[in-house]
Design an enzyme around this catalytic site. Structure first.
Site, PDB file in Angstrom:
ATOM      1  N   HIS A  18     -78.941 -28.539 -87.651  1.00  0.00           N
ATOM      2  CA  HIS A  18     -79.096 -28.226 -86.072  1.00  0.00           C
ATOM      3  C   HIS A  18     -78.590 -27.057 -85.611  1.00  0.00           C
ATOM      4  O   HIS A  18     -78.819 -26.839 -84.268  1.00  0.00           O
ATOM      5  CB  HIS A  18     -78.688 -29.424 -85.390  1.00  0.00           C
ATOM      6  CG  HIS A  18     -77.260 -29.465 -85.192  1.00  0.00           C
ATOM      7  ND1 HIS A  18     -76.945 -29.411 -83.973  1.00  0.00           N
ATOM      8  CD2 HIS A  18     -76.360 -30.106 -85.783  1.00  0.00           C
ATOM      9  CE1 HIS A  18     -75.638 -29.499 -83.953  1.00  0.00           C
ATOM     10  NE2 HIS A  18     -75.173 -29.884 -85.179  1.00  0.00           N
TER      11      HIS A  18
ATOM     12  N   GLN B 295     -71.594 -21.942 -88.196  1.00  0.00           N
ATOM     13  CA  GLN B 295     -72.112 -20.913 -87.241  1.00  0.00           C
ATOM     14  C   GLN B 295     -72.585 -19.897 -87.908  1.00  0.00           C
ATOM     15  O   GLN B 295     -73.164 -19.001 -87.262  1.00  0.00           O
ATOM     16  CB  GLN B 295     -70.761 -20.656 -86.402  1.00  0.00           C
ATOM     17  CG  GLN B 295     -70.530 -21.713 -85.225  1.00  0.00           C
ATOM     18  CD  GLN B 295     -71.582 -22.176 -84.373  1.00  0.00           C
ATOM     19  OE1 GLN B 295     -72.495 -21.672 -84.228  1.00  0.00           O
ATOM     20  NE2 GLN B 295     -71.312 -23.403 -83.974  1.00  0.00           N
TER      21      GLN B 295
ATOM     22  N   ASN C 218     -66.779 -21.059 -84.103  1.00  0.00           N
ATOM     23  CA  ASN C 218     -67.793 -21.595 -83.217  1.00  0.00           C
ATOM     24  C   ASN C 218     -67.601 -21.308 -81.863  1.00  0.00           C
ATOM     25  O   ASN C 218     -68.314 -21.390 -80.900  1.00  0.00           O
ATOM     26  CB  ASN C 218     -67.791 -23.145 -83.396  1.00  0.00           C
ATOM     27  CG  ASN C 218     -66.450 -23.738 -82.885  1.00  0.00           C
ATOM     28  OD1 ASN C 218     -65.510 -23.511 -83.930  1.00  0.00           O
ATOM     29  ND2 ASN C 218     -66.484 -24.743 -82.360  1.00  0.00           N
TER      30      ASN C 218
ATOM     31  N   ALA D  99     -72.479 -30.913 -90.921  1.00  0.00           N
ATOM     32  CA  ALA D  99     -71.128 -30.165 -91.311  1.00  0.00           C
ATOM     33  C   ALA D  99     -69.971 -31.026 -91.450  1.00  0.00           C
ATOM     34  O   ALA D  99     -69.334 -30.931 -92.185  1.00  0.00           O
ATOM     35  CB  ALA D  99     -71.127 -29.019 -90.569  1.00  0.00           C
ATOM     36  N   THR D 100     -69.709 -32.065 -90.317  1.00  0.00           N
ATOM     37  CA  THR D 100     -68.721 -32.742 -90.207  1.00  0.00           C
ATOM     38  C   THR D 100     -68.395 -33.560 -91.840  1.00  0.00           C
ATOM     39  O   THR D 100     -67.436 -33.730 -92.574  1.00  0.00           O
ATOM     40  CB  THR D 100     -68.481 -33.844 -89.220  1.00  0.00           C
ATOM     41  OG1 THR D 100     -68.402 -32.772 -88.037  1.00  0.00           O
ATOM     42  CG2 THR D 100     -67.430 -34.688 -89.318  1.00  0.00           C
TER      43      THR D 100
ATOM     44  N   CYS E 293     -67.971 -30.991 -79.746  1.00  0.00           N
ATOM     45  CA  CYS E 293     -67.268 -31.768 -80.042  1.00  0.00           C
ATOM     46  C   CYS E 293     -66.046 -32.435 -79.484  1.00  0.00           C
ATOM     47  O   CYS E 293     -65.614 -33.469 -79.482  1.00  0.00           O
ATOM     48  CB  CYS E 293     -66.839 -31.821 -81.711  1.00  0.00           C
ATOM     49  SG  CYS E 293     -68.418 -31.637 -82.556  1.00  0.00           S
TER      50      CYS E 293
ATOM     51  N   THR F 247     -79.705 -43.003 -99.380  1.00  0.00           N
ATOM     52  CA  THR F 247     -81.127 -42.515 -99.483  1.00  0.00           C
ATOM     53  C   THR F 247     -81.240 -41.523 -98.685  1.00  0.00           C
ATOM     54  O   THR F 247     -80.666 -41.029 -97.614  1.00  0.00           O
ATOM     55  CB  THR F 247     -82.057 -43.496 -98.947  1.00  0.00           C
ATOM     56  OG1 THR F 247     -81.812 -44.944 -99.232  1.00  0.00           O
ATOM     57  CG2 THR F 247     -83.226 -43.407 -98.666  1.00  0.00           C
TER      58      THR F 247
ATOM     59  N   SER G  61     -74.712 -27.111 -91.022  1.00  0.00           N
ATOM     60  CA  SER G  61     -75.636 -28.114 -90.424  1.00  0.00           C
ATOM     61  C   SER G  61     -76.706 -27.586 -89.819  1.00  0.00           C
ATOM     62  O   SER G  61     -77.008 -26.231 -89.478  1.00  0.00           O
ATOM     63  CB  SER G  61     -74.783 -28.638 -89.204  1.00  0.00           C
ATOM     64  OG  SER G  61     -73.997 -29.730 -89.377  1.00  0.00           O
TER      65      SER G  61
END
Length: 383
Positions: free
Chosen positions: A203, A181, A153, A73-74, A325, A239, A201
């Site tokens: 994860h 989120q 978040n 996401a960043t 973070c 890639t 994201s």
């Protein structure tokens, strides 16, 4: 080693075994580069990426060709904000965002200010909400972009994004939302949610770290921020992370099939946690609106407790007091401060975030542990 009960799912989620099983062959047997279309190894990888693109698109109601795979996401937020500003600066230089955004968004806006952007940072109300009226008041003739989280978040607060995005569309203003989120937790239909960019994201919904995505609505101008091969329709060179993409595709498929049921289950556990703590402890408050928030998130302030001592003492559960973070920061949560909490209450606030593998017994043990710790600290501090 005995591990604590994990209640920090907003920081990251464990990889679901079914996701891992889908991913592993693309680390060993099917190891080809998806851009190598001259042999079976590359074609197999390309086919897997295409399938994952369809799976992720289905989860959020997008078209497969509207997705750009990124490292997370960043990167997606950076690509959306910087790429939109660079591609559309002839239309204006004013950006509207919210003081409770993730640092990935706030720091990117600070960077854009150095490039000539003028940024308005809106302050939410005490419940963490920003109203469409606030947005409308902040608009200028040169407003180019509105960027705001779909769900926060730290507090789980869900913004009225549909109304705000509709307002923006009427004025031909771009909208980006950080949905990190929300994806996999809330129903999202980009056919009805009129945003131009949406970042996320893997994860956060049981895929591995290092893979994410950006939705870019068709025909929306965007300048790539990473050059070197014109991958992803020339929006993000590099890639492709085929194993990660396959994993995120499987995670998206699983999330879609059990989203509604899981939301009800974790909301029940969250409410059980809150009612158990507030029944046995005084001076505990929920930070943020209860009416519009993620089903899995509870941010609680424990008054008359030293925040640092509280977190260090909660050794039977894994929780946090803010974004992972910014965990190294000694400052109080910028999210809670923007909502009007004092430094003392912000420091003594704890985010509990539940997930797929949270059980009733975990909640009961967490309640007992938190009550014991808070009672002990309050007794000690009163001496």
């Amino acid at each position: 080693m005995t591990y604590p009960i994990y209640l920090d799912y907003n920081a990251t989620t464990p990889v679901d075994q079914r996701v891992l099983d889908a991913m592993l062959p693309y680390l060993t047997m099917h190891f080809g580069n998806a851009a190598s279309r001259t042999h079976v190894f590359g074609l197999k990888a390309e086919e897997a990426v295409a399938q994952a693109r369809r799976q992720v698109a289905a989860l959020i109601g997008a078209l497969p060709n509207e997705l750009v795979f990124t490292s997370g996401a960043t990167e997606s937020i950076n690509l959306a904000l910087k790429g939109a500003f660079e591609a559309n600066s002839h239309r204006g230089n004013h950006i509207i965002t919210v003081a409770t955004e993730h640092k990935a968004g706030l720091d990117t806006c600070l960077h854009l200010e150095q490039l000539g952007a003028e940024v308005t940072y809106l302050t939410p109300d005490s419940e963490g909400l920003v109203s469409p009226e606030q947005i409308e008041t902040a608009l200028r003739p040169g407003t180019l972009l509105i960027s705001m989280m779909l769900a926060n978040n730290e507090t789980g607060v869900i913004q009225p994004l549909t109304e705000i995005a509709a307002l923006a569309r009427q004025r031909n203003i771009l909208v980006h939302t950080d949905a990190t989120q929300a994806v996999g937790k809330l129903p999202i239909d980009l056919a009805r949610l009129p945003v131009d960019f949406l970042s996320f994201s893997g994860h956060k919904f049981y895929a591995p770290k290092g893979i994410g995505g950006l939705f870019v609505r068709q025909k929306t101008p965007l300048i790539a921020q990473q050059d070197g091969g014109r991958h992803e329709r020339a929006r993000r060179s590099g890639t492709l992370n085929v194993p990660g993409i396959v994993a995120m595709g499987k995670a998206a498929e699983l999330a879609q099939t059990q989203l509604a049921e899981e939301a009800v289950r974790v909301a029940r556990l969250r409410d059980r946690l809150e009612s158990g703590l507030t029944a046995r402890l005084s001076d505990v408050q929920v930070n943020g609106t209860r009416a519009h928030r993620l089903p899995n998130t509870s941010n609680l302030a424990f008054a008359n407790v030293d925040g640092e001592a509280l977190l260090m003492s909660l050794n039977e559960i894994a929780v946090s007091n803010g974004s992972a973070c910014t965990a190294a920061s000694t400052d109080p949560s910028h999210v809670l401060k923007a909502m009007g909490l004092s430094d003392e209450l912000a420091y003594s606030s704890v985010r509990f975030s539940l997930g797929r593998f949270t059980a009733d017994a975990d909640i009961d043990q967490a309640i007992s542990h938190v009550v014991t710790v808070v009672d002990r600290l309050r007794t000690y501090q009163s001496i």
